[in-house]
Design a protein around this motif. Structure first.
Motif, PDB file in Angstrom:
ATOM      1  N   PRO A  54       3.412  -8.958  -2.693  1.00  0.00           N
ATOM      2  CA  PRO A  54       3.374 -10.273  -3.348  1.00  0.00           C
ATOM      3  C   PRO A  54       4.672 -11.044  -3.198  1.00  0.00           C
ATOM      4  N   PHE A  55       5.806 -10.365  -3.301  1.00  0.00           N
ATOM      5  CA  PHE A  55       7.096 -11.044  -3.131  1.00  0.00           C
ATOM      6  C   PHE A  55       7.230 -11.594  -1.716  1.00  0.00           C
ATOM      7  N   CYS A  56       6.865 -10.799  -0.716  1.00  0.00           N
ATOM      8  CA  CYS A  56       6.987 -11.246   0.670  1.00  0.00           C
ATOM      9  C   CYS A  56       6.088 -12.452   0.934  1.00  0.00           C
ATOM     10  N   ALA A  57       4.838 -12.375   0.483  1.00  0.00           N
ATOM     11  CA  ALA A  57       3.906 -13.481   0.720  1.00  0.00           C
ATOM     12  C   ALA A  57       4.363 -14.746   0.000  1.00  0.00           C
ATOM     13  N   TRP A  58       4.814 -14.601  -1.239  1.00  0.00           N
ATOM     14  CA  TRP A  58       5.254 -15.762  -2.018  1.00  0.00           C
ATOM     15  C   TRP A  58       6.499 -16.399  -1.399  1.00  0.00           C
ATOM     16  N   THR A  59       7.456 -15.592  -1.012  1.00  0.00           N
ATOM     17  CA  THR A  59       8.695 -16.124  -0.447  1.00  0.00           C
ATOM     18  C   THR A  59       8.456 -16.756   0.922  1.00  0.00           C
ATOM     19  N   LEU A  60       7.710 -16.073   1.778  1.00  0.00           N
ATOM     20  CA  LEU A  60       7.457 -16.606   3.114  1.00  0.00           C
ATOM     21  C   LEU A  60       6.608 -17.872   3.061  1.00  0.00           C
ATOM     22  N   ARG A  61       5.769 -17.992   2.060  1.00  0.00           N
ATOM     23  CA  ARG A  61       5.000 -19.227   1.899  1.00  0.00           C
ATOM     24  C   ARG A  61       5.927 -20.417   1.717  1.00  0.00           C
ATOM     25  N   GLY A  62       7.002 -20.232   0.948  1.00  0.00           N
ATOM     26  CA  GLY A  62       7.965 -21.321   0.784  1.00  0.00           C
ATOM     27  C   GLY A  62       8.665 -21.672   2.088  1.00  0.00           C
ATOM     28  N   PHE A  63       8.998 -20.657   2.899  1.00  0.00           N
ATOM     29  CA  PHE A  63       9.645 -20.931   4.178  1.00  0.00           C
ATOM     30  C   PHE A  63       8.691 -21.636   5.140  1.00  0.00           C
ATOM     31  N   VAL A  64       7.420 -21.218   5.141  1.00  0.00           N
ATOM     32  CA  VAL A  64       6.446 -21.872   6.021  1.00  0.00           C
ATOM     33  C   VAL A  64       6.236 -23.321   5.605  1.00  0.00           C
ATOM     34  N   ASN A  65       6.205 -23.577   4.301  1.00  0.00           N
ATOM     35  CA  ASN A  65       6.062 -24.947   3.825  1.00  0.00           C
ATOM     36  C   ASN A  65       7.221 -25.824   4.264  1.00  0.00           C
ATOM     37  N   GLY A  66       8.386 -25.224   4.482  1.00  0.00           N
ATOM     38  CA  GLY A  66       9.555 -25.994   4.905  1.00  0.00           C
ATOM     39  C   GLY A  66       9.569 -26.356   6.374  1.00  0.00           C
ATOM     40  N   ILE A  67       8.629 -25.821   7.143  1.00  0.00           N
ATOM     41  CA  ILE A  67       8.543 -26.136   8.573  1.00  0.00           C
ATOM     42  C   ILE A  67       7.491 -27.221   8.759  1.00  0.00           C
ATOM     43  N   PRO A  68       7.856 -28.371   9.317  1.00  0.00           N
ATOM     44  CA  PRO A  68       6.893 -29.473   9.458  1.00  0.00           C
ATOM     45  C   PRO A  68       5.681 -29.074  10.289  1.00  0.00           C
TER      46      PRO A  68
END
Length: 273
Positions: A148-162
């Motif tokens: 859950p931590f990995c998915a939640w954190t990586l979701r934020g990084f993916v959202n930051g990529i246009p």
């Protein structure tokens, strides 16, 4: 402006000293002879040093076995959590489907659940499945804990990529998978590194499940092995401090290897307009 900068620097130094002092105390205690450890004097700089404690920790039975078990279990769990978490993060960030927000909320709730509350159900489940005293079962638990931590954190990084970067690549003839592999994945490097570091630290330091599920001494991890310095006759503080210093080395080495990737702003200016 100068006064604010000086104040900020002083505050940063004080905070750094506050968090670094336990590590410094651990290292100095590991280098002290036994007479210095049981002394009531708080000598911040040891007057005499010795390597006996490190020798005691290194030669303590089971050290290399526990080290190998911890590396195997932690690396396997983190690698699996990063791969599955990245796929989940891509789906949650790029796709629109019914129940997406509820799934994200449930993932956050799962991350907030305390380890202690899960111990008894996990133990009973592993006992019924005959998975006690098996390293793969411990890897599976660490995978479930860090996912859950990995998915939640990586979701934020993916959202930051246009999204426009992938769309531009697909306009140029790339498939969705090729656009992800050639455009998005390289830009996710810092996010993957940062997430893997925190997930590795979580799995590496875990003690409760390893103690409860691994009764065979040949299957114990380093945190459980470290507790062996406390016996009915007392605690070998010098050996425990030296072993703790050795315990932190793999995490430190891993961080030093990947720390160059832990930068932000890699997508700044990637899209004009």
């Amino acid at each position: 402006m100068i006064a604010k900068k000086v104040t900020a620097n002083v505050v940063a130094v004080v905070i750094a000293i506050f968090f670094a002092f336990p590590t410094y105390w651990m290292l100095t205690s590991a280098l002290k002879p036994r007479s210095g450890l049981i002394s009531t004097d708080y000598d911040l700089i040891p007057l005499s040093i010795t390597g006996t404690n490190f020798s005691t920790a290194w030669t303590k039975p089971g050290f290399l076995t526990a080290l190998g078990n911890s590396l195997l279990v932690s690396l396997t769990a983190v690698l699996a959590a990063i791969v599955v978490g990245l796929l989940a993060a891509l789906a949650l960030s790029r796709l629109r489907f019914r129940g997406r927000k509820g799934f994200v909320l449930m993932m956050l709730i799962a991350q907030m659940a305390p380890f202690e509350a899960l111990l008894i159900p996990v133990f009973l489940m592993m006992r019924d499945l005959d998975l006690l005293d098996r390293l793969p079962s411990l890897s599976l638990i660490y995978f479930a804990v860090t996912l859950p931590f990995c998915a939640w954190t990586l979701r934020g990084f993916v959202n930051g990529i246009p999204m426009e970067l992938e769309e531009a690549a697909m306009v140029d003839g790339c498939s969705r998978w090729q656009a992800f592999r050639r455009v998005t994945l390289p830009l996710l490097g810092p996010g993957l590194v940062a997430t893997s570091v925190f997930a590795f630290v979580t799995a590496w330091n875990e003690f409760l499940f390893a103690l409860s599920l691994m009764k065979d001494q040949t299957k114990e991890t380093l945190p459980v092995w470290l507790s062996g310095f406390q016996t009915n006759f007392g605690t070998d503080w010098g050996g425990a401090m030296a072993a703790s210093a050795l315990f932190t080395l793999p995490v430190l080495v891993f961080f030093l290897i990947v720390q160059r990737k832990m930068v932000s702003g890699v997508t700044a200016g990637a899209v004009k307009g």
